[in-house]
Scaffold this motif. Structure first.
Motif, PDB file in Angstrom:
ATOM      1  N   UNK A  44      -3.208   2.335   6.464  1.00 39.93           N
ATOM      2  CA  UNK A  44      -2.998   1.117   5.683  1.00 39.93           C
ATOM      3  C   UNK A  44      -1.993   0.200   6.371  1.00 39.93           C
ATOM      4  N   UNK A  45      -0.901   0.781   6.832  1.00 38.34           N
ATOM      5  CA  UNK A  45       0.128  -0.008   7.510  1.00 38.34           C
ATOM      6  C   UNK A  45      -0.415  -0.635   8.779  1.00 38.34           C
ATOM      7  N   UNK A  46      -1.191   0.117   9.537  1.00 39.43           N
ATOM      8  CA  UNK A  46      -1.729  -0.401  10.789  1.00 39.43           C
ATOM      9  C   UNK A  46      -2.691  -1.561  10.536  1.00 39.43           C
ATOM     10  N   UNK A  47      -3.581  -1.388   9.560  1.00 36.70           N
ATOM     11  CA  UNK A  47      -4.554  -2.443   9.274  1.00 36.70           C
ATOM     12  C   UNK A  47      -3.872  -3.707   8.770  1.00 36.70           C
ATOM     13  N   UNK A  48      -2.852  -3.542   7.936  1.00 36.51           N
ATOM     14  CA  UNK A  48      -2.154  -4.707   7.405  1.00 36.51           C
ATOM     15  C   UNK A  48      -1.352  -5.436   8.478  1.00 36.51           C
ATOM     16  N   UNK A  49      -0.964  -4.739   9.524  1.00 37.98           N
ATOM     17  CA  UNK A  49      -0.177  -5.361  10.583  1.00 37.98           C
ATOM     18  C   UNK A  49      -1.034  -6.167  11.559  1.00 37.98           C
ATOM     19  N   UNK A  50      -2.353  -6.013  11.465  1.00 36.85           N
ATOM     20  CA  UNK A  50      -3.227  -6.724  12.391  1.00 36.85           C
ATOM     21  C   UNK A  50      -3.306  -8.209  12.048  1.00 36.85           C
ATOM     22  N   UNK A  51      -3.543  -9.017  13.069  1.00 32.88           N
ATOM     23  CA  UNK A  51      -3.794 -10.445  12.858  1.00 32.88           C
ATOM     24  C   UNK A  51      -5.220 -10.605  12.346  1.00 32.88           C
ATOM     25  N   UNK A  52      -5.551 -11.778  11.782  1.00 32.18           N
ATOM     26  CA  UNK A  52      -6.937 -11.986  11.335  1.00 32.18           C
ATOM     27  C   UNK A  52      -7.956 -11.739  12.440  1.00 32.18           C
ATOM     28  N   UNK A  53      -7.649 -12.166  13.651  1.00 28.96           N
ATOM     29  CA  UNK A  53      -8.573 -11.964  14.771  1.00 28.96           C
ATOM     30  C   UNK A  53      -8.698 -10.483  15.112  1.00 28.96           C
ATOM     31  N   UNK A  54      -7.583  -9.781  15.118  1.00 29.69           N
ATOM     32  CA  UNK A  54      -7.621  -8.348  15.405  1.00 29.69           C
ATOM     33  C   UNK A  54      -8.379  -7.594  14.316  1.00 29.69           C
TER      34      UNK A  54
END
Length: 290
Positions: A44-54
């Motif tokens: 969850x933390x990893x996905x939330x840290x991504x930019x919209x493009x990522x």
């Protein structure tokens, strides 16, 4: 319901609220995220840290993995992933990420990433909330609530043996598969594996069928899943067409796989030839120098 409401609220706040396919696509992909090795203890933390493009790239990877693993579902899940491969603009990517963050804050992965996913149809609730009341009434689409589906399945199978290996379970108005989920749970409670039977379902809504295809993976329904977008009242022999369609898709996927293997072999041979040629040229140069 809290997860679905968070998703719909976030999505409706964007300028793309009419794109039900995109919002449902996000929830479906997050449901499958547990199957990916992201080498990160807190997904969850990893996905939330991504930019919209990522995050858009992550969604593409998830659906690509699904298609590679289950080519027979490609044509069924296409309505969920089509937008991802049509170069979505920055605004749509931001809306998508905002919606995903809402689902993650509401702890979606604690539901769909655990055995709790067998007890509910999150995609069905999300799809129902994304539809306007007028659209729902016009298409007469009313999904069976999970408790009622569980009760119906239990009563239906109370006096008979649950479906056994080689048998077929059919729902001509399958929606997102709520009754399939309930029947599978009854089978598990009786010591039977849902993956040993065939699941046949049809619906007039292509997004519902796409969601049902994803649900079949989440609920462990196995490889013998046959779904079709049709009105079963006007096409009673829909299963025959669906079987032919699935066979065609699987054959096409196999040809593509062989072509990829052949292309990879050719590239490897070319690289080997280039290495040998370079070594021979080097040896020839050494001899001339001598």
């Amino acid at each position: 319901m809290e997860i679905a409401q968070a998703v719909v609220t976030a999505w409706n706040a964007s300028d793309h609220s009419g794109r039900r396919d995109v919002a449902l696509s996000v929830v479906a992909a997050l449901s499958l995220a547990e199957h990916r090795d992201l080498n990160e203890p807190d997904l969850t933390k990893q996905l939330r840290s991504q930019s919209p493009e990522e995050f858009t790239g992550t969604l593409r990877q998830i659906y690509t993995a699904l298609v590679n693993a289950r080519p027979d579902l490609t044509h069924l899940v296409y309505p969920l992933m089509e937008w991802l491969f049509n170069e979505p603009d920055a605004a749509l990517q931001r809306a998508t990420k905002h919606t995903a963050d809402a689902a993650l804050r509401a702890s979606q992965l604690d539901l769909t990433g655990t055995d709790r996913r067998y007890d509910t149809d999150l995609l069905g609730v999300v799809l129902a909330l994304l539809k306007s009341e007028n659209a729902t009434g016009a298409n007469a689409q009313i999904y069976t609530p999970a408790p009622i589906a569980d009760a119906m399945s239990s009563m239906l199978m109370a006096g008979i043996n649950p479906p056994r290996e080689g048998q077929r379970v059919m729902d001509p108005a399958v929606g997102t598969g709520g009754l399939f989920r309930a029947a599978a749970q009854v089978m598990r409670s009786n010591g039977h594996d849902p993956a040993t039977v065939s699941w046949y379902g049809a619906d007039i809504d292509d997004l519902a069928i796409a969601a049902c295809a994803v649900n079949s993976l989440l609920w462990g329904l196995g490889p013998r899943i046959l779904l079709c977008v049709t009105n079963t009242l006007t096409e009673p022999d829909w299963a025959t067409r669906a079987e032919a369609q699935r066979e065609e898709i699987v054959k096409l996927a196999e040809r593509i796989r062989r072509d990829k293997l052949m292309a990879a072999a050719i590239r490897a041979a070319q690289q080997l030839t280039e290495i040998v040629t370079t070594e021979e040229d080097d040896e020839s140069g050494d001899s001339s120098a001598s």
